[in-house]
Structure formats: structure tokens, C-alpha cells
Design a protein around this motif. Structure first.
Motif, mmCIF file in Angstrom:
data_model
loop_
_atom_site.group_PDB
_atom_site.id
_atom_site.type_symbol
_atom_site.label_atom_id
_atom_site.label_comp_id
_atom_site.label_asym_id
_atom_site.label_seq_id
_atom_site.Cartn_x
_atom_site.Cartn_y
_atom_site.Cartn_z
ATOM 1 N N ASP A 59 0.856 -1.170 0.000
ATOM 2 C CA ASP A 59 0.000 0.000 0.000
ATOM 3 C C ASP A 59 0.896 1.225 0.000
ATOM 4 O O ASP A 59 2.095 1.140 0.351
ATOM 5 C CB ASP A 59 -0.949 0.023 1.199
ATOM 6 N N ASP A 111 -0.920 -8.267 4.696
ATOM 7 C CA ASP A 111 -1.708 -7.271 3.947
ATOM 8 C C ASP A 111 -1.829 -5.923 4.654
ATOM 9 O O ASP A 111 -2.942 -5.467 4.939
ATOM 10 C CB ASP A 111 -3.111 -7.816 3.683
ATOM 11 N N LYS A 113 -2.224 -1.965 5.295
ATOM 12 C CA LYS A 113 -2.864 -0.864 4.575
ATOM 13 C C LYS A 113 -2.651 0.425 5.359
ATOM 14 O O LYS A 113 -2.767 0.446 6.593
ATOM 15 C CB LYS A 113 -4.363 -1.125 4.400
ATOM 16 N N ARG A 174 -9.067 -3.359 4.880
ATOM 17 C CA ARG A 174 -8.634 -2.000 4.551
ATOM 18 C C ARG A 174 -9.548 -0.993 5.242
ATOM 19 O O ARG A 174 -10.749 -1.230 5.369
ATOM 20 C CB ARG A 174 -8.670 -1.747 3.032
ATOM 21 N N THR A 223 -12.401 -2.987 -0.789
ATOM 22 C CA THR A 223 -11.967 -1.593 -0.679
ATOM 23 C C THR A 223 -13.186 -0.689 -0.768
ATOM 24 O O THR A 223 -14.044 -0.867 -1.638
ATOM 25 C CB THR A 223 -10.968 -1.244 -1.802
ATOM 26 N N ASN A 270 -8.024 -2.390 -5.447
ATOM 27 C CA ASN A 270 -7.931 -1.025 -4.936
ATOM 28 C C ASN A 270 -8.650 -0.090 -5.899
ATOM 29 O O ASN A 270 -8.747 -0.378 -7.098
ATOM 30 C CB ASN A 270 -6.482 -0.592 -4.746
ATOM 31 N N TYR A 318 -1.892 -6.329 -5.661
ATOM 32 C CA TYR A 318 -2.063 -5.534 -4.437
ATOM 33 C C TYR A 318 -1.454 -4.140 -4.583
ATOM 34 O O TYR A 318 -0.533 -3.755 -3.867
ATOM 35 C CB TYR A 318 -1.488 -6.279 -3.223
ATOM 36 N N GLY A 320 -1.048 0.006 -4.482
ATOM 37 C CA GLY A 320 -1.396 1.179 -3.703
ATOM 38 C C GLY A 320 -1.299 2.406 -4.595
ATOM 39 O O GLY A 320 -0.495 2.427 -5.535
#
Length: 359
Positions: A59, A111, A113, A174, A223, A270, A318, A320
Motif C-alpha cells: 500500500d 496485507d 494498509k 482496509r 476496498t 484497490n 495488491y 497502492g
């Protein structure tokens, strides 16, 4: 020498110059038109961290004018050695330093965030998995805060939720802050029971209240984002026999939802709003090989159009996002194993090129 040439000759030269300029302009326009969105958009891609055996699940956020990137470090995707959470920082996107390594004994942290709490503190959320051998016995959620004075993260804290929704396998994946509230979806994966998805909210990012249960089959990573009218958007990964991702929308108080199946399968989803109301999504692409892809979301249909495939394959995804409108760029962090072991990458994209993709 020009003043000694006949007027007709000068006029002819001027017309020739104008014609050449016009033709060059046409050729340039045609060349630009022939470029793909990918060629127009991607400025650079760099590997920014690869010190662990396996680095994954990124992220990215802009905090105090610096970029912060977080990810899991471990010996493999799952289960492997228990994971730790690394946070790195950069002023320019090229030179990075580690500012935190979060760990718990006998706990696999996963994971991470990033978000910024209303009190101005940088916050990192993560899942906490407890294993017996290769069998996952319990899942909890964790949060930690960055102290700007000491330049360190405090210890991880357990995220609390109402007893009425606790299953023992509860993962707040998240957090999105909106109007002073931390909002998030808890994916619940109790062994031998159906998966469930719970919407929760908190004032401090630690203690959460239950808002609603989302009626989604086989839900997973989710998300959340918000429209200007406070409509909540949910980009929901799904599994099972029909793994197409769903887009959910709900008005306050977010207890009644409308869900629409999309045309994409999600992995590490995301979602971010660009200037001019372009909604950009990032996820794993499930083609002949796994890739990290960027798509544009049509809010009216909940369908996606492919925009960019970042250099990636194997264990990847994954992303960001950080939107830097003044400098016409979008930063995208992600991980991939296309150059060997899974490592962390940062892509710089031209924001104006992405803006042109809107309908």
C-alpha cells in the motif's frame, strides 16, 4: 541574406515553412494517436525493495510530503515463516529508507494498509493469522500508529469489534476515513461455515461498531470509497464457482446495498478517484498469466475497461495509489515475481494521459 531576395521568393519560402510545420504537426498528432494508452501513460517502473525472501501486498500513501510504502516480508506467500510488516519512506520515489518493522511472536502479520487518522497520525492496519503448522487456527486484526516525533511506529494493537459479529476468523482488510469515521469491511472465513462480510466503523481506528452485513456470496478483500454525495462504493473480491468481483453502492446509513457483478475477477483490489471524476481500479489480472493491471470503472454499469498492464507476472498485484495532481503523476506501488523472487515496485504514470480515457 534574406533582405536581398525577391519578395516572391520569400513568400514561397514562408509558404513552404508553413506547409512543413503543418505536415510535422499532422505526423506528430498521428504518432500520438498511434500510441497505446500504456505508452502514453507509463513514465517509469522501478524495483524499490527486495531485501526479504518474499515481499508482497503493498500500500502507498503521501504523508507529511513524503511517500510511505508498506508491505509484508516473509519466506513465502502462505504460510511460510510468519510475516512481518515493513514500512519504507522516500522524498522522491527513488531513494527509500526503512522507518518501521512490525512483528509479533508466533503471529503472521499480512496485507498492511495505510491511512491518516483525523488527528494527523499515520496508521497501518494488518491481518493477524495464527497457525498450527500449516493450518490457520485464528484470524484477528491489528493497528499501529506512527509517532512523527520519535520517527517510530508504536506497538501493534488488537482491533476490537462487537462480540455479536466475532467468529474467531475476522479480518479488517482496509480502512477508509470519511467525515471523521474509519470505515472498513471485515471478511470472515470461519472453517466449515459460509463466508460473511461485515461493514464496521470507528472513531479512533481501534474500537469498531457494527453497521451492516453485506449480502455477498463468498466475499473476500474489499476496498471502500465515497462519492461527493456520501454514497459508499465497495469493490469486493469474490471466490467460489463464479468469482467475478462485485461493485456495491449504498446511501447513508449504509444498511441497504445494491450490488452489480462486474466483468473482472479481483485480486488485491484497490480503487481511487482521479481528477475529473475518473475512477481508477487496480487488481490482479487473470489472463494466461497473472499480472498487475489498471482499469477504469464505469459507475453506471459497474464494468471495467483495461488501461495498463504493469511489468509483472507470477505472484503479483495488491497495488497502492497516490495521486499527485500538481506534478501530473500517479504513483502505483505493487509487488511482482517477474524478475525472480517477489519484490516491491513503484510505477510512475502520467496523470493527464489517464484523464483522457474518460468517456
Amino acid at each position: 541574406m534574406w533582405k536581398h531576395q525577391p519578395r516572391a521568393f520569400l513568400m514561397s519560402c514562408a509558404k513552404s515553412i508553413l506547409l512543413i510545420s503543418f505536415v510535422c504537426g499532422l505526423l506528430t498528432a498521428e504518432a500520438d494517436a498511434d500510441e497505446t494508452i500504456q505508452q502514453q501513460t507509463v513514465v517509469s517502473v522501478a524495483r524499490i525493495w527486495d531485501r526479504a525472501e518474499h515481499s508482497a501486498f503493498t500500500d502507498l500513501i503521501l504523508f507529511d510530503d513524503d511517500l510511505y510504502c508498506t508491505f509484508r516480508e516473509g519466506s513465502g506467500h502462505i504460510p511460510g515463516r510468519n510475516g512481518t510488516i515493513r514500512v519504507i519512506r522516500s522524498q522522491d520515489g527513488m531513494n527509500w529508507e526503512s522507518v518501521g518493522l512490525l512483528s509479533e511472536q508466533h503471529v503472521d502479520l499480512r496485507d498492511p494498509k495505510l491511512s491518516v487518522a483525523p488527528d494527523g497520525r499515520l496508521m497501518v492496519n494488518a491481518g493477524a493469522s495464527f497457525y498450527h503448522g500449516s493450518e490457520r487456527k485464528r484470524i484477528e486484526s491489528r493497528v499501529a500508529f506512527f509517532d512523527s516525533k520519535s520517527e517510530r511506529f508504536g506497538p501493534t494493537q488488537k482491533v476490537t469489534m462487537p462480540d455479536s459479529i466475532i467468529t474467531g476468523h475476522d479480518w479488517l482488510w482496509r480502512v477508509t476515513w470519511h467525515d471523521g469515521w474509519a470505515w472498513g469491511c471485515v471478511q470472515q472465513v470461519p472453517p466449515g461455515k459460509p463466508r460473511t462480510l461485515q461493514l464496521i466503523r470507528s472513531r479512533d481506528g481501534i474500537h469498531y461498531d457494527h453497521v451492516s452485513t453485506l449480502a455477498v456470496d463468498f466475499p473476500s478483500e474489499t476496498t471502500l470509497q465515497f462519492l461527493p454525495d456520501n454514497t459508499m462504493l465497495a469493490m469486493i473480491r469474490r471466490g467460489g464457482n463464479d468469482p467475478a468481483g462485485w461493485i456495491g453502492q449504498a446511501k447513508p446509513p449504509y444498511t441497504e446495498w445494491n450490488f452489480t457483478p462486474s466483468n473482472k475477477r479481483f485480486g488485491g483490489p484497490n480503487l481511487v478517484q482521479l481528477p475529473q471524476s475518473v475512477w481508477l481500479a487496480g487488481s490482479r489480472g487473470y489472463g494466461k498469466k497473472a499480472t498487475t493491471e489498471l482499469w477504469q470503472l464505469d459507475l453506471d454499469t459497474s464494468q471495467f475497461d483495461h488501461l495498463v498492464t504493469l511489468p509483472s507476472s507470477g505472484d503479483t498485484s495488491y497495488p497502492g495509489f497516490v495521486v499527485d495532481e500538481p506534478n501530473n503523476r500517479l504513483w502505483v506501488s505493487y509487488y511482482s515475481s517477474h524478475e525472480g523472487k517477489a519484490a516491491i515496485y513503484l510505477a510512475t504514470l502520467r496523470l493527464s494521459a489517464l484523464q483522457k480515457t474518460q468517456p
